[in-house]
Design a protein around this motif. Sequence first.
Motif, PDB file in Angstrom:
ATOM      1  N   ARG A 111       2.785   6.464  -6.867  1.00  0.00           N
ATOM      2  CA  ARG A 111       1.680   7.509  -7.370  1.00  0.00           C
ATOM      3  C   ARG A 111       2.166   8.847  -7.203  1.00  0.00           C
ATOM      4  NH1 ARG A 111      -4.445   6.080  -6.263  1.00  0.00           N
ATOM      5  NH2 ARG A 111      -3.703   4.339  -7.942  1.00  0.00           N
ATOM      6  N   TYR A 112       2.319   9.432  -5.948  1.00  0.00           N
ATOM      7  CA  TYR A 112       2.399  10.635  -5.590  1.00  0.00           C
ATOM      8  C   TYR A 112       3.802  11.256  -5.648  1.00  0.00           C
ATOM      9  CZ  TYR A 112      -2.553   9.899  -4.763  1.00  0.00           C
ATOM     10  OH  TYR A 112      -3.826   9.655  -5.001  1.00  0.00           O
ATOM     11  N   VAL A 113       4.501  10.288  -5.209  1.00  0.00           N
ATOM     12  CA  VAL A 113       6.132  10.945  -5.235  1.00  0.00           C
ATOM     13  C   VAL A 113       6.978  10.700  -6.420  1.00  0.00           C
ATOM     14  CG1 VAL A 113       8.408  10.858  -3.881  1.00  0.00           C
ATOM     15  CG2 VAL A 113       6.111  10.803  -2.729  1.00  0.00           C
ATOM     16  N   LEU A 114       6.715   9.381  -6.932  1.00  0.00           N
ATOM     17  CA  LEU A 114       7.631   9.097  -7.991  1.00  0.00           C
ATOM     18  C   LEU A 114       6.819   9.462  -9.347  1.00  0.00           C
ATOM     19  CD1 LEU A 114       8.896   5.680  -6.755  1.00  0.00           C
ATOM     20  CD2 LEU A 114      10.246   8.162  -6.838  1.00  0.00           C
ATOM     21  N   ARG A 115       5.555   9.633  -9.183  1.00  0.00           N
ATOM     22  CA  ARG A 115       4.753   9.911 -10.389  1.00  0.00           C
ATOM     23  C   ARG A 115       4.837   9.000 -11.468  1.00  0.00           C
ATOM     24  NH1 ARG A 115       2.015  13.637  -8.360  1.00  0.00           N
ATOM     25  NH2 ARG A 115       2.929  15.520  -7.685  1.00  0.00           N
ATOM     26  N   ARG A 116       4.916   7.589 -10.859  1.00  0.00           N
ATOM     27  CA  ARG A 116       4.756   6.315 -11.821  1.00  0.00           C
ATOM     28  C   ARG A 116       3.583   5.668 -11.670  1.00  0.00           C
ATOM     29  NH1 ARG A 116      10.061   3.504 -11.850  1.00  0.00           N
ATOM     30  NH2 ARG A 116       8.855   2.295 -13.451  1.00  0.00           N
ATOM     31  N   GLN A 117       2.588   6.029 -12.615  1.00  0.00           N
ATOM     32  CA  GLN A 117       1.058   5.607 -12.458  1.00  0.00           C
ATOM     33  C   GLN A 117       1.080   3.946 -12.580  1.00  0.00           C
ATOM     34  OE1 GLN A 117      -0.930   7.292 -11.195  1.00  0.00           O
ATOM     35  NE2 GLN A 117       0.432   8.903 -11.025  1.00  0.00           N
ATOM     36  N   SER A 132       2.575   2.242  -9.928  1.00  0.00           N
ATOM     37  CA  SER A 132       1.494   2.307  -8.631  1.00  0.00           C
ATOM     38  C   SER A 132       0.379   1.398  -8.817  1.00  0.00           C
ATOM     39  CB  SER A 132       1.110   3.873  -8.559  1.00  0.00           C
ATOM     40  OG  SER A 132      -0.019   4.002  -7.637  1.00  0.00           O
ATOM     41  N   ALA A 133      -0.099   1.346  -9.732  1.00  0.00           N
ATOM     42  CA  ALA A 133      -1.472   0.473 -10.039  1.00  0.00           C
ATOM     43  C   ALA A 133      -0.937  -1.132  -9.931  1.00  0.00           C
ATOM     44  CB  ALA A 133      -1.750   0.764 -11.676  1.00  0.00           C
ATOM     45  N   ALA A 134       0.203  -1.320 -10.567  1.00  0.00           N
ATOM     46  CA  ALA A 134       0.824  -2.757 -10.216  1.00  0.00           C
ATOM     47  C   ALA A 134       0.933  -3.217  -8.750  1.00  0.00           C
ATOM     48  CB  ALA A 134       2.134  -3.325 -10.891  1.00  0.00           C
ATOM     49  N   LEU A 135       1.504  -2.240  -7.793  1.00  0.00           N
ATOM     50  CA  LEU A 135       1.639  -2.351  -6.551  1.00  0.00           C
ATOM     51  C   LEU A 135       0.138  -2.509  -5.825  1.00  0.00           C
ATOM     52  CD1 LEU A 135       4.646  -0.261  -5.930  1.00  0.00           C
ATOM     53  CD2 LEU A 135       4.672  -2.576  -5.517  1.00  0.00           C
ATOM     54  N   LEU A 136      -0.677  -1.577  -6.002  1.00  0.00           N
ATOM     55  CA  LEU A 136      -1.835  -1.454  -5.359  1.00  0.00           C
ATOM     56  C   LEU A 136      -2.745  -2.974  -5.962  1.00  0.00           C
ATOM     57  CD1 LEU A 136      -2.694   2.263  -5.365  1.00  0.00           C
ATOM     58  CD2 LEU A 136      -1.848   0.896  -3.478  1.00  0.00           C
ATOM     59  N   LEU A 170       0.785  -1.454   0.008  1.00  0.00           N
ATOM     60  CA  LEU A 170      -0.041  -0.069  -0.078  1.00  0.00           C
ATOM     61  C   LEU A 170       0.684   1.361   0.005  1.00  0.00           C
ATOM     62  CD1 LEU A 170      -2.849   1.299   0.276  1.00  0.00           C
ATOM     63  CD2 LEU A 170      -2.812   1.078   2.620  1.00  0.00           C
ATOM     64  N   ALA A 171       1.681   1.207   0.775  1.00  0.00           N
ATOM     65  CA  ALA A 171       2.811   2.481   0.983  1.00  0.00           C
ATOM     66  C   ALA A 171       3.626   2.658  -0.502  1.00  0.00           C
ATOM     67  CB  ALA A 171       3.617   2.312   2.240  1.00  0.00           C
ATOM     68  N   GLY A 172       3.970   1.358  -0.820  1.00  0.00           N
ATOM     69  CA  GLY A 172       4.658   1.407  -2.252  1.00  0.00           C
ATOM     70  C   GLY A 172       3.923   2.162  -3.234  1.00  0.00           C
ATOM     71  N   GLY A 173       2.713   1.523  -3.145  1.00  0.00           N
ATOM     72  CA  GLY A 173       1.775   2.032  -4.429  1.00  0.00           C
ATOM     73  C   GLY A 173       1.529   3.388  -4.284  1.00  0.00           C
ATOM     74  N   LEU A 174       1.325   4.052  -2.988  1.00  0.00           N
ATOM     75  CA  LEU A 174       1.134   5.341  -2.959  1.00  0.00           C
ATOM     76  C   LEU A 174       2.200   6.459  -3.149  1.00  0.00           C
ATOM     77  CD1 LEU A 174      -1.402   5.167   0.038  1.00  0.00           C
ATOM     78  CD2 LEU A 174      -1.907   5.569  -2.215  1.00  0.00           C
TER      79      LEU A 174
END
Length: 184
Positions: free
Chosen positions: A24-30, A33-37, A17-21
């Motif tokens: 998404r919000y710090v690295l801007r790697r959508q 983020s989607a894969a992690l979430l 969860l933390a890695g996905g967020l």
Amino acid sequence: MLVAVLVGCEIGFWLLLAGGLLARYVLRRQRLSAALLLSVPLVDVVLLAATVMDLRGGADATFVHGLSAGYLGFSVAFGHSMVRWADRRVAHRLGAGPPVPKPAPRGTRERLRYEWREFGKAAVAWAVACGLLALMMVLVGGAGAGSSDTAELGAWIVRLTVVLVVWFVGWPGWESVRMAVRRT
């Protein structure tokens, strides 16, 4: 061993969860983020597989087996809303998202709907957990639901039922009474 898997799954849930967020919000790697979430539910699959393997391997049903069923039920019912809850807060803090709305005040229709919706999730969690416990009871075998092999799993059904009843009385039931009294 199952305790370590259970703890590892809880840690894994929060790390994914933390890695996905963070992605998404710090690295801007959508896509990352989607894969992690989207990987968050895999934690449940790992826990379920470990629990079934432990029981099928001849382990006696213990408190931890029941706890894993409760965890899985909670995760299935509340997992998506927990991810959404965290996403809103991180979006507000790091991504300049809108402020998180405050909960509706007690005694309002909005609060009543919220309490019933959350209780509905709790009922789903209870149903999933009790279904898994019943399945584990079948896997363990023994002389039936009263068998000493399955007694701890049956005790978990009772525990979860008590939690569900307390949840009902303390939240949606109480809010319903509060609303009924306000109308009179």
